[in-house]
Design a protein around this motif. Sequence first.
Motif, PDB file in Angstrom:
ATOM      1  N   LEU A  41     -23.874 -13.869  26.295  1.00 12.38           N
ATOM      2  CA  LEU A  41     -22.782 -12.932  26.038  1.00 12.38           C
ATOM      3  C   LEU A  41     -22.854 -11.772  27.014  1.00 12.38           C
ATOM      4  O   LEU A  41     -23.945 -11.298  27.333  1.00 12.38           O
ATOM      5  N   ASN A  45     -18.081  -7.520  25.884  1.00 12.20           N
ATOM      6  CA  ASN A  45     -17.112  -8.608  26.034  1.00 12.20           C
ATOM      7  C   ASN A  45     -17.592  -9.818  25.241  1.00 12.20           C
ATOM      8  O   ASN A  45     -17.678 -10.922  25.768  1.00 12.20           O
ATOM      9  N   SER A  46     -17.880  -9.597  23.966  1.00  8.86           N
ATOM     10  CA  SER A  46     -18.524 -10.635  23.154  1.00  8.86           C
ATOM     11  C   SER A  46     -17.591 -11.765  22.748  1.00  8.86           C
ATOM     12  O   SER A  46     -18.025 -12.763  22.175  1.00  8.86           O
ATOM     13  N   GLU A  47     -16.291 -11.628  23.052  1.00  8.23           N
ATOM     14  CA  GLU A  47     -15.361 -12.712  22.725  1.00  8.23           C
ATOM     15  C   GLU A  47     -15.553 -13.913  23.641  1.00  8.23           C
ATOM     16  O   GLU A  47     -15.217 -15.044  23.274  1.00  8.23           O
ATOM     17  N   ILE A  48     -16.058 -13.672  24.843  1.00  7.69           N
ATOM     18  CA  ILE A  48     -16.300 -14.762  25.790  1.00  7.69           C
ATOM     19  C   ILE A  48     -17.749 -15.215  25.641  1.00  7.69           C
ATOM     20  O   ILE A  48     -18.676 -14.429  25.810  1.00  7.69           O
ATOM     21  N   LYS A  49     -17.916 -16.501  25.340  1.00 13.08           N
ATOM     22  CA  LYS A  49     -19.245 -17.029  25.051  1.00 13.08           C
ATOM     23  C   LYS A  49     -19.585 -18.169  25.997  1.00 13.08           C
ATOM     24  O   LYS A  49     -18.802 -19.113  26.156  1.00 13.08           O
ATOM     25  N   GLU A 362     -17.465 -25.985  16.091  1.00 16.57           N
ATOM     26  CA  GLU A 362     -18.333 -24.810  16.049  1.00 16.57           C
ATOM     27  C   GLU A 362     -19.799 -25.217  16.233  1.00 16.57           C
ATOM     28  O   GLU A 362     -20.205 -26.316  15.866  1.00 16.57           O
ATOM     29  N   GLU A 367     -21.754 -19.369  13.391  1.00 17.61           N
ATOM     30  CA  GLU A 367     -20.812 -18.592  12.590  1.00 17.61           C
ATOM     31  C   GLU A 367     -21.514 -17.925  11.419  1.00 17.61           C
ATOM     32  O   GLU A 367     -21.232 -16.798  11.055  1.00 17.61           O
ATOM     33  N   GLU A 370     -23.477 -14.919  12.629  1.00 17.65           N
ATOM     34  CA  GLU A 370     -22.670 -13.837  13.197  1.00 17.65           C
ATOM     35  C   GLU A 370     -21.959 -13.015  12.125  1.00 17.65           C
ATOM     36  O   GLU A 370     -21.526 -11.912  12.348  1.00 17.65           O
TER      37      GLU A 370
END
Length: 371
Positions: A41, A45-49, A362, A367, A370
């Motif tokens: 990560l 910008n944690s939306e992009i993995k 997933e 999930e 998180e």
Amino acid sequence: MTAILKGITFKYFPHHLKFRFEAGTSRGVLTEKTTYFVLALEQNNSEIKGWGEAAPLPSLSIDDVPDFEEQLAKFCTKLSGQDLPVHENELLDWVSAMIPAKFPSIRFAFETALLDLKYGGVKKIFDNAFYDKGSPIPINGLIWMGDKDFMLEQIDKKLSEGYDCIKMKIGAIDFDQECALLGYIRSRYTAKEIVLRVDANGAFNSDSAAEKLNILSSFDLHSIEQPIKQGQVKEMANLCESTPLPIALDEELIGVDGIEAKRELLIAIKPQFIILKPTLLGGIRSSREWIELAESMGISWWMTSALEANIGLNAISQFTSTYSVTMPQGLGTGQLYYNNIDSPLSIRNGQIYYEKTNPWGEIPGFEVKEK
């Protein structure tokens, strides 16, 4: 060096894979194995993995060690917080510098997680026709060891599914029975119709290997992988020099680090083929070295997965697609597990495809942790 990946954080998530059947090799039977998904990560910008996979192979990987998970956790902690370069080769060089060669599967996981992150976290690892255009890669159909009836059932299934290249693992049951199975295929299909490979996983004794190679050559085989155990360089060189059947090195490459050591091994043995398993050989950068050396010496190669889940298999398939391959590759292992990660990878008529209309599932545990 311009850093564009800011403050990278690494995490990992173990996943216990379960086989659909007892997968037999000359080293024993596998029913389950643990793999580790590595997440990269970027700060703020944690939306992009970016995802990679460390999948040490039991009894074969040099990093199949009791404290593997502890070591992986240490690398995730130690290497987090740094800014990293944009250029692909610089990323790969950084991973090789930071992670010792004795952890090849961890190297591969970090390489692919960072490359996935570089491309926006869409499971793209390289610019390649497999991902970008949906261009398929030809693969072999794998026949696992077992009793004669089980192996015959697999053979009939693979042939009915449209494979024109079959790879059969040998060395676990009676040699005459294995020859009978090869004879069964050849009684139905010529070498022009069905390509046959065999993989001994080092099962033959060096004293009797030459005789067995002579017998096997009567079945018009494409090649045999690792007829004797690795580490017997002189004996393997003698076999490669006099064999009636092309020999492919597989386990022989494991643990050989550095371009000079790789060059020395290929010069000493002079194999007809080498087989590349990035998880076992230290990842992308290391595998590229093997390819460069082999091609400079007129040695052919193909790529093979090492029982990774679909995260690792996707990365290996894309890596393969960066080369102009026509020979069937060993990339058909994604269907081994009943609890694999759902993915766009699919197999039809002896080819593997990346079908973008099929979504990724997933990562198990991600999930939950998180939330």
